[in-house]
Design an enzyme around this catalytic site. Structure first.
Site: not given
Length: 428
Positions: A145, A428
């Site tokens: 990422y 999450f």
């Protein structure tokens, strides 16, 4: 090969789900014990979803807070990801919108074709259009990422201690009361407790809908670590000011037997903190405690007569941040000092910019400028610095920040200095 990147329709929800590792049974986490898991095995065990479960998942998939994007190759879904709408607490206590990247995957037969880059660009554009100037994620693999502008901003420890090594430095009488509660009580306690915690803790995020629903139901986890037990602390007025979730998995192997696994732990006061740990570290018929998801500045070590008793078994990055609007991000948080610096920030996706930051404890202004830069960095470094969990001097020493004016790195460290290390226990 025709490639299309777009949100999915309700009719495509099941096809989208079949791309995701937790549905198709492919690996979704590196094969190492994680800092957010107190068990001894690598997490998680892979179990393919049944047709009935897929149908239920698909029905619940599309909502205001879950925004999936998919990569279609010749009309078929080959990869996808999603944004969940949450909030994160930034220095100064403000809770701001965060686009949380989740449910990311590309089918093995379609890798190395740039699909994830296209999906990520579409999702970050969507965040900007909705006014979310921060994006975040928890990375299953650390090498992916950074290319999209994300960088680690919070970190977690997993530690362990032998019960026989534990002794507190001073006598302690708990003015409150500890309670072994059932799942129904825990389901009432945790949402309220977490809201109080995240109001004060930099880096904490808001829970997704349904986060606490499973506490009341109980049941055994797929990894065989045993049922959850709930410990609650109440103050002298009967209000809950701390809680813990722990497990006592059985093992035929004496080396792994008698381990108490702390899965979640929060305390609002020093009394609750000390009382909860005092019991967890001296639970009958146990010999070792393993605690996951702990902040890097855990104060427990300093309460023990032998600080070496608390041994770190894993440290890992947790929340990765991506700054989507430099001006808004730098203006919304508070600062530990008063100063002005010009930052030259490179961003491969949204272009470079030079920004003058006029910061003070009571507020900040950030404006575009042509003035000579004091520091040069990329949006990746800015993401790591943003919550105060990484020092500018660390990144400068590593060659990731260029100091254009002598002393600028030290001054930036002084501006961003946190009261406590940022931490988030909820993901999450």
């Amino acid at each position: 090969m025709a490639i299309e990147i777009r949100p999915i329709t309700p009719a495509e929800a099941t096809e989208y789900l079949r791309v995701l590792p937790y549905v198709n049974g492919f690996p979704q986490e590196e094969p190492e014990p994680s800092a957010w898991y107190a068990g001894s095995a690598a997490w998680p065990p892979q179990v393919q979803r049944t047709a009935a479960q897929l149908k239920q998942d698909a029905a619940e998939l599309l909502s205001d807070w879950f925004r999936p994007q998919a990569a279609f190759v010749d009309g078929k879904i080959a990869g996808g990801s999603a944004i969940v709408s949450v909030q994160v607490t930034v220095p100064g206590g403000r809770q701001v919108a965060l686009g949380g990247v989740t449910s990311t995957a590309v089918l093995p037969t379609y890798r190395r074709r740039g699909l994830l880059r296209k999906v990520m660009a579409a999702m970050l554009d969507d965040c900007r259009e909705r006014g979310e100037f921060l994006a975040g994620l928890s990375a299953s693999e650390a090498t992916i990422y950074g290319r999209y502008g994300f960088s680690p901003a919070t970190f977690q420890h997993r530690w362990e201690v032998r019960r026989t090594d534990v002794a507190f430095r001073s006598e302690f009488t708990d003015p409150g009361e500890l309670e072994l509660a059932d799942g129904a009580v825990a389901a009432e306690v945790w949402p309220v407790l977490h809201e109080q915690v995240r109001a004060e803790r930099v880096g904490e995020v808001s829970p997704l809908p349904g986060k606490w629903d499973g506490l009341a139901a109980g049941g055994l986890p797929a990894d065989g670590s045993g049922p959850a037990h709930h410990l609650v602390h109440r103050n002298t007025k009967g209000a809950v000011d701390g809680a813990a979730i722990f497990r006592l998995p059985w093992s035929p192997d004496p080396a792994r037997a008698g381990v108490l696994q702390v899965e979640a732990f929060e305390a609002l006061t020093p009394d609750a903190y000390r009382a909860l740990w005092a019991l967890l570290l001296d639970f009958d018929l146990t010999k070792r405690v393993v605690a996951a998801r702990r902040p890097v500045d855990e104060p427990l070590r300093w309460m023990l007569t032998n600080p070496r008793a608390l041994k770190l078994s894993r440290t890992r990055d947790n929340l990765w941040l991506r700054i989507l609007d430099v001006r808004r991000a730098l203006e919304v948080r508070s600062y530990a000092a008063t100063d002005s610096l010009v930052l030259d920030v490179a961003d491969d996706l949204y272009g470079a910019g030079r920004w003058r930051l006029d910061a003070a404890p009571d507020g900040a202004a950030c404006t575009a400028t042509d003035a000579e830069a004091d520091l040069s960095l990329t949006v990746n470094e800015l993401g790591s610095l943003y919550l105060g969990g990484v020092r500018a001097s660390e990144l400068a020493y590593a060659g990731r920040i260029v100091e254009r004016r002598p002393g600028a790195v030290r001054r930036l460290d002084a501006l961003l200095r946190p009261d406590r290390a940022p931490h988030n226990a909820v993901g999450f």
